[in-house]
Design an enzyme around this catalytic site. Structure first.
Site, PDB file in Angstrom:
ATOM      1  N   LYS A  54     -99.921  27.345  97.394  1.00 50.31           N
ATOM      2  CA  LYS A  54     -99.879  28.993  96.905  1.00 50.31           C
ATOM      3  C   LYS A  54     -98.672  29.370  98.008  1.00 50.31           C
ATOM      4  O   LYS A  54     -97.858  30.182  97.292  1.00 50.31           O
ATOM      5  CB  LYS A  54    -101.121  29.505  97.145  1.00 50.31           C
ATOM      6  CG  LYS A  54    -102.075  29.467  96.015  1.00 50.31           C
ATOM      7  CD  LYS A  54    -103.483  29.947  96.306  1.00 50.31           C
ATOM      8  CE  LYS A  54    -104.259  29.391  95.191  1.00 50.31           C
ATOM      9  NZ  LYS A  54    -105.823  29.764  95.664  1.00 50.31           N
ATOM     10  N   GLN A  98    -109.678  32.967  99.015  1.00 47.76           N
ATOM     11  CA  GLN A  98    -109.937  31.592  98.630  1.00 47.76           C
ATOM     12  C   GLN A  98    -111.551  31.318  98.667  1.00 47.76           C
ATOM     13  O   GLN A  98    -112.080  31.532  99.562  1.00 47.76           O
ATOM     14  CB  GLN A  98    -109.079  30.524  99.438  1.00 47.76           C
ATOM     15  CG  GLN A  98    -109.372  29.069  99.111  1.00 47.76           C
ATOM     16  CD  GLN A  98    -108.409  28.825  97.704  1.00 47.76           C
ATOM     17  OE1 GLN A  98    -107.697  29.503  97.386  1.00 47.76           O
ATOM     18  NE2 GLN A  98    -108.972  27.821  96.925  1.00 47.76           N
ATOM     19  N   ASP A 121    -106.586  37.638  91.442  1.00 50.26           N
ATOM     20  CA  ASP A 121    -107.586  36.743  90.822  1.00 50.26           C
ATOM     21  C   ASP A 121    -108.275  37.284  89.896  1.00 50.26           C
ATOM     22  O   ASP A 121    -108.700  36.535  88.772  1.00 50.26           O
ATOM     23  CB  ASP A 121    -108.506  36.314  91.981  1.00 50.26           C
ATOM     24  CG  ASP A 121    -108.396  34.947  92.654  1.00 50.26           C
ATOM     25  OD1 ASP A 121    -107.923  34.143  91.917  1.00 50.26           O
ATOM     26  OD2 ASP A 121    -108.973  34.747  93.682  1.00 50.26           O
TER      27      ASP A 121
HETATM   28  N1  GUN Z   1    -110.934  28.295  94.440  1.00 47.64           N
HETATM   29  C1  GUN Z   1    -110.564  27.510  93.316  1.00 47.64           C
HETATM   30  N2  GUN Z   1    -110.072  28.017  92.580  1.00 47.64           N
HETATM   31  C2  GUN Z   1    -109.826  29.257  92.733  1.00 47.64           C
HETATM   32  C3  GUN Z   1    -109.264  30.477  92.464  1.00 47.64           C
HETATM   33  O1  GUN Z   1    -108.752  30.449  91.245  1.00 47.64           O
HETATM   34  N3  GUN Z   1    -109.427  31.719  93.088  1.00 47.64           N
HETATM   35  C4  GUN Z   1    -109.821  31.639  94.327  1.00 47.64           C
HETATM   36  N4  GUN Z   1    -109.844  33.040  95.045  1.00 47.64           N
HETATM   37  N5  GUN Z   1    -110.502  30.521  94.660  1.00 47.64           N
HETATM   38  C5  GUN Z   1    -110.378  29.301  94.239  1.00 47.64           C
END
Ligand code: GUN
Length: 296
Positions: A54, A98, A121
């Protein structure tokens, strides 16, 4: 029939290029650089890989990346204090915590502490409610990526029968809401659904998001249907580790009109849509026009 392969890797590259173009224009015209803050608590190896990826892609499209890595034993109070600081920081337009969080932290409480307009998100209860009522929301990244690919393939989705397999808050439920908003007739199937094969056979669009390796066989698929496979499952085949989706690729591809592969389908779209959401959040925060085609 042999299905057209929907190339998520190429599509994601196109989305990132569009985001980068908007970012450059925002900088030049308004002196604003979108910023994404990612918070990682603990040392889960898969999460570390995602967070690194990311950060790298955020910088590649010209945005500012702020990474906050916290100890696994971080208290809820300390995490909430960091979120409050990021909520108040005008250089931060998107905040992502996350998941999963270590067990002593309440995920709902933490997610709902993020300012809804920075919740890239789309997990905050305000955004869930806004999406469900057809209002302007931040939309979860993976379903947004699926929607973009479906719109690109079909043009209008109006009147199509869509079956979403899986009812998670992250994919299944928001996917169903997005398809409903695009005027599909939507069915959400799950582990207790009776005669699931017959339910799926009625679908023009199948979105599989259950996390069970190859559970959807080709004989569940209506000839010519579009299959979007969200699953990423690690299994062993012939003694070797391989990644497979929730759909049995070969048998589904023999019947479907179009299908996303695993890997290289939905997966790359998730981070591309996170960047698109950060751009959208930044545009909204500054009263600028929202980028067309990068939102729901
Ligand atoms: N962990 C796995 N996929 C995601 C996601 O799309 N967003 C977040 N915040 N954590 C994750």
């Amino acid at each position: 029939m042999t299905a057209q392969i929907i190339d998520g890797k190429a599509f994601a590259a196109k989305v990132r290029a569009e985001v980068a173009q908007h970012v450059a224009q925002m900088k030049a015209a308004h002196g604003i650089t979108p910023g994404l803050a990612v918070v990682l608590v603990g040392e889960d190896p898969a999460s570390q890989v995602y967070v690194r990826s990311k950060g790298k892609q955020t910088v590649e499209v010209g945005m500012n990346s702020f990474e906050h890595k916290l100890d696994a034993a971080t208290s809820e109070a300390d995490l909430l204090a960091l979120i409050a600081q990021l909520n108040a920081d005008p250089a931060v337009h998107g905040i992502l915590v996350q998941l999963p969080l270590p067990g002593h932290l309440n995920e709902d409480l933490v997610i709902n502490a993020i300012a809804p307009e920075k919740d890239v998100d789309g997990f905050h209860i305000s955004n869930v409610g806004l999406l469900a009522t057809g209002q302007k929301a931040m939309v979860p990244c993976t379903p947004l990526g699926c929607l973009m690919m479906l719109r690109d393939h079909h043009g209008s989705l109006s009147g199509l029968n869509a079956v979403v397999i899986g009812r998670s808050n992250i994919v299944g439920k928001p996917m169903a809401q997005l398809l409903l908003r695009d005027s599909c007739t939507v069915t959400v199937a799950h582990s207790r659904t009776k005669d699931i094969a017959d339910v799926v056979r009625g679908a023009d669009i199948v979105v599989a998001a259950v996390g069970r390796a190859e559970m959807v066989p080709g004989d569940w698929i209506k000839p010519g249907a579009t299959v979007i496979d969200v699953g990423i499952n690690r299994i062993e085949r012939d003694g070797k580790p391989v990644l497979v989706g929730d759909c049995d690729f070969d048998s589904c591809a023999a019947v479907a009109g179009a299908i996303t592969p695993v890997p290289g389908g939905v997966g790359p779209m998730t981070i591309a849509c996170l960047l698109a959401n950060t751009l959208t959040a930044c545009a909204r925060a500054n009263g600028l026009d929202e980028p067309q085609g990068l939102t729901a």
